[in-house]
Design an enzyme around this catalytic site. Structure first.
Site, PDB file in Angstrom:
ATOM      1  N   SER A   1       9.347   2.132   0.949  1.00 20.21           N
ATOM      2  CA  SER A   1       8.980   3.435   0.979  1.00 20.21           C
ATOM      3  C   SER A   1       8.558   3.937   2.295  1.00 20.21           C
ATOM      4  O   SER A   1       7.863   3.096   2.742  1.00 20.21           O
ATOM      5  CB  SER A   1       7.981   3.580   0.096  1.00 20.21           C
TER       6      SER A   1
ATOM      7  N   ASP B   1       9.493   9.541  -0.089  1.00 19.73           N
ATOM      8  CA  ASP B   1       8.288  10.595  -0.837  1.00 19.73           C
ATOM      9  C   ASP B   1       8.175  11.721  -0.243  1.00 19.73           C
ATOM     10  O   ASP B   1       7.196  11.841   0.951  1.00 19.73           O
ATOM     11  CB  ASP B   1       6.972   9.406  -0.671  1.00 19.73           C
TER      12      ASP B   1
ATOM     13  N   GLY C   1       0.670  10.339  -4.231  1.00 18.33           N
ATOM     14  CA  GLY C   1       0.006  10.657  -3.165  1.00 18.33           C
ATOM     15  C   GLY C   1      -0.165   9.681  -1.894  1.00 18.33           C
ATOM     16  O   GLY C   1       0.245  10.252  -1.149  1.00 18.33           O
ATOM     17  N   PHE C   2      -0.328   8.471  -2.120  1.00 17.08           N
ATOM     18  CA  PHE C   2      -0.676   7.582  -1.181  1.00 17.08           C
ATOM     19  C   PHE C   2      -0.096   6.214  -1.353  1.00 17.08           C
ATOM     20  O   PHE C   2      -0.149   5.653  -2.430  1.00 17.08           O
ATOM     21  CB  PHE C   2      -2.180   7.559  -0.710  1.00 17.08           C
TER      22      PHE C   2
ATOM     23  N   GLY D   1      -0.556   2.115  -0.738  1.00 22.56           N
ATOM     24  CA  GLY D   1      -1.577   1.091  -0.621  1.00 22.56           C
ATOM     25  C   GLY D   1      -2.855   1.300  -1.709  1.00 22.56           C
ATOM     26  O   GLY D   1      -3.757   0.593  -1.549  1.00 22.56           O
TER      27      GLY D   1
ATOM     28  N   ASP E   1       7.130   2.666  -8.936  1.00 23.97           N
ATOM     29  CA  ASP E   1       6.759   3.156  -7.602  1.00 23.97           C
ATOM     30  C   ASP E   1       5.338   3.075  -7.592  1.00 23.97           C
ATOM     31  O   ASP E   1       4.621   3.735  -8.261  1.00 23.97           O
ATOM     32  CB  ASP E   1       7.301   4.305  -7.417  1.00 23.97           C
ATOM     33  N   GLY E   2       4.788   2.265  -6.722  1.00 23.71           N
ATOM     34  CA  GLY E   2       3.464   2.033  -6.406  1.00 23.71           C
ATOM     35  C   GLY E   2       2.735   0.760  -6.909  1.00 23.71           C
ATOM     36  O   GLY E   2       2.849   0.502  -7.880  1.00 23.71           O
ATOM     37  N   GLY E   3       2.078   0.297  -5.784  1.00 19.58           N
ATOM     38  CA  GLY E   3       1.596  -1.195  -6.156  1.00 19.58           C
ATOM     39  C   GLY E   3       2.341  -2.405  -6.214  1.00 19.58           C
ATOM     40  O   GLY E   3       1.799  -3.165  -6.713  1.00 19.58           O
TER      41      GLY E   3
ATOM     42  N   SER F   1       3.478  -0.303   1.525  1.00 16.84           N
ATOM     43  CA  SER F   1       2.427  -0.848   2.306  1.00 16.84           C
ATOM     44  C   SER F   1       2.662  -2.330   2.151  1.00 16.84           C
ATOM     45  O   SER F   1       2.582  -2.916   3.328  1.00 16.84           O
ATOM     46  CB  SER F   1       1.070  -0.841   1.809  1.00 16.84           C
TER      47      SER F   1
HETATM   48  C1  DX5 Z   1       2.902   7.248  -3.903  1.00 17.10           C
HETATM   49  C2  DX5 Z   1       4.477   7.080  -3.578  1.00 17.10           C
HETATM   50  C3  DX5 Z   1       4.838   5.661  -3.460  1.00 17.10           C
HETATM   51  C4  DX5 Z   1       4.058   4.928  -2.274  1.00 17.10           C
HETATM   52  C5  DX5 Z   1       4.005   3.510  -2.785  1.00 17.10           C
HETATM   53  O1  DX5 Z   1       3.058   8.688  -4.260  1.00 17.10           O
HETATM   54  O2  DX5 Z   1       5.377   7.690  -4.408  1.00 17.10           O
HETATM   55  O3  DX5 Z   1       6.075   5.500  -3.018  1.00 17.10           O
HETATM   56  O4  DX5 Z   1       4.769   4.825  -0.942  1.00 17.10           O
HETATM   57  O5  DX5 Z   1       3.372   2.576  -1.700  1.00 17.10           O
HETATM   58  P1  DX5 Z   1       2.936   1.253  -2.230  1.00 17.10           P
HETATM   59  O6  DX5 Z   1       3.955   0.478  -2.205  1.00 17.10           O
HETATM   60  O7  DX5 Z   1       2.056   0.936  -1.110  1.00 17.10           O
HETATM   61  O8  DX5 Z   1       1.978   1.326  -3.312  1.00 17.10           O
HETATM   62 ZN    ZN Z   2       7.644   7.235  -4.221  1.00 18.65          ZN
END
Ligand code: DX5
Ligand code: ZN
Length: 216
Positions: free
Chosen positions: A7, A34, A141-142, A144, A174-176, A197
């Site tokens: 991402s 994103d 949103g973010f 990490g 998607d995420g974590g 991240s």
């Molecule tokens: C969150 C995004 C994700 C994010 C994942 O809103 O949709 O794609 O970039 O980031 P990590 O892999 O760090 O959780």
């Molecule tokens: Zn995403």
């Protein structure tokens, strides 16, 4: 084979093109973009021009994840800019059929993304149209944020439903996603892993992607 989609939310955005090229050379399967509008989720990120930049930087599929409140207006713009997949959030997709149709007409594959506590049952009447399902492992949103463990069980539930229906729709998480969380997700039926991240914080992208694959 499991697809790995870095991402670019976690990239060095001043060097976006080079970052996309570096992840492509390092063995990424897709690039995850994103798009957040500051309304559906609390961050403001990329417009369609970023897809044009990414399209020039790589030939691998561009996977656009739209966290926007008005997908009917914006989803086709990302498809026209060169995205291969455009996923919109079910929570924002009031006229789901119309939005997904507009993505197809604009030349991309349609997907639906759902938040951690949104019920899978709401996907039922849309499955036949989908080419990707995105299960959020964090609140949008973010990058990490810590992984929400209930995602793994949800992945298994969706995978079982798709198998029963004979549908081979890719399940993207998607995420974590890290080398600690990925194996359980893949065992539960995930086929596409977005990672922000975890991959971009590495000083060696090829090594980070290889390690993630080897953790599965
Ligand atoms: C969150 C995004 C994700 C994010 C994942 O809103 O949709 O794609 O970039 O980031 P990590 O892999 O760090 O959780
Ligand atoms: Zn995403």
């Amino acid at each position: 084979m499991i697809k790995i989609a870095p991402s670019i939310l976690s990239s060095d955005r001043g060097r976006l093109s080079d970052e996309i090229k570096a992840m492509t050379d390092a063995g990424a399967d897709w690039i995850h973009i994103d798009v957040i509008d500051g309304h559906f989720a609390p961050n403001i990120t990329f417009g369609p021009w970023v897809v044009e930049v990414a399209r020039k930087a790589t030939n691998i599929p561009l996977d656009c994840h739209l966290m926007v409140s008005d997908p009917l207006t914006y989803a086709p713009l990302f498809a026209k800019a060169g995205a291969d997949y455009v996923s919109v959030h079910l929570e924002a997709a009031l006229h789901t059929h119309k939005i997904l149709s507009s993505i197809i007409e604009a030349g991309a594959k349609p997907g639906l993304a759902i938040n951690p506590n949104t019920s899978l049952a709401l996907l039922d009447d849309t499955l036949e149209m989908l080419e990707l399902i995105v299960l959020m492992g964090v609140n949008p949103g973010f990058s990490g944020q810590p992984f929400i463990p209930a995602t793994t069980k949800k992945t298994k539930k969706l995978s079982d439903t798709l198998s029963k229906l004979g549908l081979a729709i890719p399940i993207e998480i998607d995420g974590g996603v890290t080398d600690k969380t990925a194996a359980d997700l893949v065992a539960a039926g995930a086929t596409v892993l977005v990672s922000g991240s975890h991959l971009f914080s590495s000083s060696n992208y090829a090594e980070a992607i290889t390690n993630l694959r080897q953790s599965l």
